[in-house]
Write a protein that holds these residues in place. Structure first.
Motif, short mmCIF file in Angstrom:
data_model
loop_
_atom_site.label_atom_id
_atom_site.label_comp_id
_atom_site.label_asym_id
_atom_site.label_seq_id
_atom_site.Cartn_x
_atom_site.Cartn_y
_atom_site.Cartn_z
N ASN A 108 42.27 93.52 -3.94
CA ASN A 108 40.86 93.09 -3.73
C ASN A 108 40.35 92.18 -4.98
O ASN A 108 38.95 91.85 -4.86
CB ASN A 108 39.94 94.12 -3.68
N LEU A 109 41.18 91.91 -5.91
CA LEU A 109 40.84 91.47 -7.04
C LEU A 109 40.52 89.79 -6.96
O LEU A 109 41.52 89.04 -6.36
CB LEU A 109 41.71 91.45 -8.13
N ILE A 110 39.60 89.35 -7.54
CA ILE A 110 39.18 87.58 -7.31
C ILE A 110 39.33 87.37 -8.71
O ILE A 110 38.67 87.77 -9.39
CB ILE A 110 37.78 87.36 -6.62
N PRO A 111 39.58 86.02 -8.57
CA PRO A 111 39.79 85.32 -10.00
C PRO A 111 38.21 85.17 -10.59
O PRO A 111 37.46 84.77 -9.82
CB PRO A 111 40.65 84.10 -9.86
N VAL A 112 38.24 85.26 -11.93
CA VAL A 112 37.15 84.81 -12.72
C VAL A 112 37.07 83.32 -12.46
O VAL A 112 37.83 82.55 -12.78
CB VAL A 112 37.13 85.39 -13.93
N VAL A 113 35.58 82.75 -12.14
CA VAL A 113 35.28 81.41 -12.16
C VAL A 113 35.16 80.88 -13.46
O VAL A 113 34.38 81.23 -14.44
CB VAL A 113 34.11 81.02 -11.23
N ILE A 114 35.90 79.85 -13.90
CA ILE A 114 35.62 79.47 -15.43
C ILE A 114 35.23 77.93 -15.21
O ILE A 114 36.01 76.98 -14.63
CB ILE A 114 37.18 79.23 -16.14
N ASN A 115 34.27 77.58 -15.60
CA ASN A 115 33.25 76.33 -15.94
C ASN A 115 33.69 75.94 -17.25
O ASN A 115 33.08 76.55 -18.22
CB ASN A 115 31.98 76.38 -15.12
N LYS B 82 45.78 82.10 -19.12
CA LYS B 82 45.64 82.23 -17.62
C LYS B 82 46.63 82.79 -16.84
O LYS B 82 46.57 83.49 -16.09
CB LYS B 82 44.74 80.95 -17.13
N ASN B 83 47.75 82.05 -17.12
CA ASN B 83 49.20 82.52 -16.56
C ASN B 83 49.65 83.93 -17.16
O ASN B 83 49.94 84.80 -16.35
CB ASN B 83 50.07 81.44 -16.75
N TYR C 185 32.67 91.21 -14.61
CA TYR C 185 31.86 89.76 -14.51
C TYR C 185 32.51 88.95 -13.54
O TYR C 185 33.55 88.94 -13.17
CB TYR C 185 31.51 89.38 -16.01
N HIS C 186 31.63 87.88 -13.11
CA HIS C 186 32.27 87.09 -12.10
C HIS C 186 32.68 85.71 -12.47
O HIS C 186 33.46 84.98 -12.08
CB HIS C 186 31.14 86.57 -11.18
N SER C 187 32.05 84.98 -13.83
CA SER C 187 32.01 83.69 -14.24
C SER C 187 32.10 83.41 -15.72
O SER C 187 31.47 84.40 -16.28
CB SER C 187 30.96 82.70 -13.47
N THR D 65 37.75 87.76 -23.65
CA THR D 65 37.35 87.75 -22.13
C THR D 65 38.08 88.81 -21.43
O THR D 65 38.09 89.22 -20.33
CB THR D 65 37.44 86.34 -21.68
N TYR D 66 39.35 88.73 -21.95
CA TYR D 66 40.39 89.56 -21.17
C TYR D 66 40.04 91.03 -21.52
O TYR D 66 40.26 91.93 -20.63
CB TYR D 66 41.83 89.38 -21.79
N GLN D 67 39.77 91.50 -22.68
CA GLN D 67 39.29 92.81 -23.06
C GLN D 67 38.30 93.41 -22.17
O GLN D 67 38.13 94.25 -21.93
CB GLN D 67 38.82 92.96 -24.58
#
Length: 305
Positions: A34-41, A64-65, A74-76, A138-140
């Protein structure tokens, strides 16, 4: 450098304010399906040289790879980067290098990199290493829900040498691997004597005057890696325990010493005793030049439980 270090400390004190009512993600980790990637702007200012922007894109692709970010806590992320030769160009975004919150919303992270113009003029590798350092934060925060809480929360996680020492070690391994430069020796070599005499002071961010560029925190992380290897782990397994497994155990102010003991099979006090036997020099604890981040994170090793 003083401005850079001070701004980091100020920003870290502003990290993530918790919502009054926790969401389900505060108590339950979603299944991998169910994991969705974080949106990066990305907001990259025109004051940045084109070659830096190109290298930034390469580094971010690599990161990111290697360490994909998922919408667990968190989402973004909004990334703001600029050259400090111009005044802060984004309304409401203060200069420095830090991860904070966007619009006081726990779901939105703020990823700021104000790059010192001298780093471009002098080809200083920090202009690239800072990308890896802040990304690792952000990974932590995708591993440990407590890392997303404000500093004064009773169950936030703010043990500095384990947070910053890990991020700074990560950036140095990245630079060593991709640029063949030993950033440990060139930028993290000012280990304070307190690192072996009173290592517990580096649990607190107030120790910044004795932790130039996180040198003392990095030293403690590298000592821990050496001790784990002496206990029978390989080098890559040791760093995976430190950089991933420990944070994944969701340590907080109240539990971090227990999680430390569970993860590393040694108590914090016993580790500090072992650290006191080392020479306070980064040269004595350097990882091998062949160590790679892929060997650390993609080894499939499962830490102790």
């Amino acid at each position: 450098m003083m401005k850079f270090n001070t701004l980091i400390l100020v920003a870290l004190c502003l990290l993530s304010f918790e919502r009054a009512n926790p969401s389900p993600s505060d108590t339950n980790t979603p299944s991998i399906d169910n994991l969705i990637p974080v949106v990066i702007n990305e907001h990259l200012h025109h004051s940045l040289p084109a070659d830096w922007i190109n290298e930034y894109q390469k580094i971010m692709t690599n990161l990111k790879n290697l360490l994909p970010l998922h919408q667990i806590y968190y989402h973004s992320i909004d990334i703001y980067a600029w050259n400090d030769k111009v005044a802060d160009p984004y309304l409401g975004i203060e200069g420095g290098a830090y991860i904070s919150v966007q619009n006081d919303d726990l779901n939105q992270k703020l990823f700021v990199m104000e790059i010192n113009n001298n780093e471009f003029l002098q080809d200083h590798i920090h202009r690239y290493s800072v990308i890896a350092h802040e990304y690792f934060h952000t990974y932590q925060m995708t591993l440990n829900k407590h890392a997303n809480k404000y500093d004064d929360h009773p169950t936030s996680f703010k043990t500095k040498w384990l947070i910053e020492g890990s991020a700074a070690s990560f950036e140095s391994i990245y630079i060593q691997q991709h640029y063949s430069k030993n950033y440990f020796l060139s930028a993290q070599n000012q280990v304070n004597l307190e690192a072996i005499q009173n290592p517990n002071i580096f649990e607190n961010y107030n120790s910044y005057k004795k932790d130039t560029n996180y040198s003392s925190s990095v030293f403690l992380v590298l000592v821990l890696a050496k001790e784990l290897q002496l206990a029978g782990h390989t080098e890559d397994q040791s760093f995976r325990l430190i950089l991933k497994d420990f944070m994944q155990g969701n340590p907080n102010k109240m539990t971090w010493k227990r999680v430390f003991h569970t993860t590393f099979n040694i108590s914090v006090s016993d580790f500090y005793t072992k650290a006191s036997k080392y020479q306070p020099s980064i040269r004595t604890v350097l990882p091998t030049s062949s160590l790679t981040l892929e060997s650390i994170f993609n080894s499939g090793f499962i830490g102790s439980s």
